[in-house]
Motif scaffolding. Structure first.
Motif, mmCIF file in Angstrom:
data_model
loop_
_atom_site.group_PDB
_atom_site.id
_atom_site.type_symbol
_atom_site.label_atom_id
_atom_site.label_comp_id
_atom_site.label_asym_id
_atom_site.label_seq_id
_atom_site.Cartn_x
_atom_site.Cartn_y
_atom_site.Cartn_z
ATOM 1 N N LEU A 101 24.772 92.805 65.891
ATOM 2 C CA LEU A 101 24.831 91.722 64.914
ATOM 3 C C LEU A 101 25.644 92.135 63.689
ATOM 4 N N GLU A 104 29.304 92.274 64.696
ATOM 5 C CA GLU A 104 29.888 90.950 64.884
ATOM 6 C C GLU A 104 29.960 90.169 63.577
ATOM 7 N N ALA A 105 29.011 90.401 62.665
ATOM 8 C CA ALA A 105 29.081 89.724 61.367
ATOM 9 C C ALA A 105 30.287 90.204 60.570
ATOM 10 N N PHE A 108 33.306 88.698 62.100
ATOM 11 C CA PHE A 108 33.420 87.276 61.759
ATOM 12 C C PHE A 108 33.962 87.093 60.347
ATOM 13 N N TYR A 234 22.886 89.071 77.079
ATOM 14 C CA TYR A 234 23.873 89.821 76.285
ATOM 15 C C TYR A 234 24.947 90.430 77.181
ATOM 16 N N PRO A 243 32.184 85.328 71.815
ATOM 17 C CA PRO A 243 31.908 85.942 70.511
ATOM 18 C C PRO A 243 30.446 85.791 70.110
ATOM 19 N N PHE A 244 30.012 86.762 69.292
ATOM 20 C CA PHE A 244 28.629 86.776 68.780
ATOM 21 C C PHE A 244 27.614 86.817 69.933
ATOM 22 N N LEU A 247 24.042 87.995 68.759
ATOM 23 C CA LEU A 247 23.277 86.974 68.052
ATOM 24 C C LEU A 247 22.743 85.913 69.018
#
Length: 394
Positions: A101, A104-105, A108, A234, A243-244, A247
């Motif tokens: 997370l 990926e955050a 992003f 996942y 993507p993500f 999450l």
């Protein structure tokens, strides 16, 4: 006392009786309303207590087993070690999702300007979606309304932050309450059982063990199934380049905890995210969830939950619907173990009543007379009077 005075006293007592009944009814109604008001005002704390009681019931057998095997260990130390082990397991599972997370955050945030630029130019998944449904023209025509709406998001944001803080406080409170309940469980159980007769206390203890086994099996089994679902989701999303993925997989795992609708909700969100990536990814994710749902319904759940929670599908659906209507998400999560506990109690009461009605083996039914012995009846014995010899029997 004269008859007139006795009649006056009877009349006075009969006149006081309706007044006492009326005052008693009013008092009971006021006490009931006061109790309902207190329950409504403390509903959040009562919810925390109920959740803590379920977790304490699930962890109590592990603490007791650990304490019996290690004889020199005290109750507080065994409880602390079990809770630390559970905390480390949950922390490890969270770390498996938190690291993706965070990565990926940050990705992003780095890609956000390019995503906005491509969306405005009509490129990318979002740009194509805007052009297909003419959302770009709609946004340009209602730009002032959208700006006003975005400027008014301050209050919902504060409410969200306040709710997040309350959730964190609730989790800590539940953890502490569960620890104290498990620590004081032997004293509380012994004090409660001492109020009953030995036979009744043994029966209550047996039913309590069955209920605790059901709760433990349901919570651990449901958590294991959710972890398996999130991990497989996942992997599939990561392979398809969605993507993500971390999450979305975390959301799918949490949603899978909710009976009936949770798995479908998680599958819908993951499938939409995959279709935004590509048509191939969306089709692969749909096929994966169809296959996984069949495996979960016919393999994982029967193997993991059938040994502890033995409920037919109709009872499961009805209990979930009623509990969801009464307590929302919490009711949906706790509907199955509560229904299983009710089934255990009803089964025990029915077994006890049937045992009372059925006479034991070898016992004569009530009202039956013992058969008379065959052959001539013996001659009656005549008691001898004083001063006379007893008559001889021929």
């Amino acid at each position: 006392m004269s008859p007139r005075g006795s009649i006056r006293r009877v009349t006075t007592q009969s006149a006081r009786t309706p007044a006492r009944i009326t005052l008693t009814v009013i008092g009971l109604v006021l006490i009931t309303l006061l109790g309902l008001f207190l329950v409504y005002e403390t509903r959040r704390v009562l919810t925390w207590i109920v959740i803590a009681a379920f977790f304490a019931t699930a962890l109590h057998p592990a603490v007791t087993r650990f304490e019996r095997r290690v004889t020199w260990m005290r109750r507080w130390l065994s409880t602390l070690l079990v809770f630390l082990a559970v905390f480390l397991v949950l922390a490890g599972l969270a770390a498996l999702f938190v690291a993706p997370l965070i990565r990926e955050a940050s990705h992003f945030v780095d890609q956000l300007p390019a995503i906005i630029r491509d969306t405005r130019a009509g490129r990318g998944p979002l740009g194509g979606l805007l052009n297909r449904f003419h959302l770009r023209e709609y946004a340009e025509q209602h730009s002032e309304q959208i700006r006003d709406y975005l400027s008014g998001l301050g209050t919902p944001t504060l409410a969200f932050l306040r709710g997040a803080a309350t959730t964190v406080a609730g989790i800590l409170t539940i953890f502490v309450l569960s620890y104290l309940m498990v620590l004081q469980a032997p004293r509380l159980v012994d004090g409660f059982l001492s109020l009953f007769e030995p036979s009744r206390a043994e029966r209550i203890q047996r039913v309590g063990r069955e209920c605790a086994r059901t709760i433990t099996g349901y919570l651990t089994g449901n958590l294991l199934i959710s972890v398996i679902c999130g991990a497989l989701t996942y992997v599939v999303l990561l392979v398809m380049g969605v993507p993500f993925a971390g999450l979305i997989a975390l959301f799918v795992a949490i949603a899978d905890l909710i009976p009936l609708v949770g798995a479908t909700l998680g599958a819908v969100v993951a499938t939409l995210a995959a279709f935004f990536q590509s048509l191939t990814a969306g089709i692969v994710v749909i096929v994966f969830f169809i296959v996984y749902q069949q495996l979960e319904n016919h393999l994982l759940q029967p193997v993991i939950l059938s040994r502890t929670v033995q409920l037919d599908p109709l009872t499961v659906v009805v209990s979930i619907l009623i509990a969801t209507e009464l307590a929302g998400l919490l009711g949906a999560l706790l509907a199955i173990p509560v229904a299983a506990m009710i089934q255990i109690v009803v089964r025990d009461v029915w077994r006890e009543r049937r045992a009372r009605r059925t006479p034991p083996a070898g016992a004569e039914p009530p009202g039956a007379e013992s058969p008379e012995p065959a052959g001539p009846s013996p001659a009656p014995q005549v008691a001898a009077r004083p001063g006379r010899a007893a008559p001889r029997t021929p």
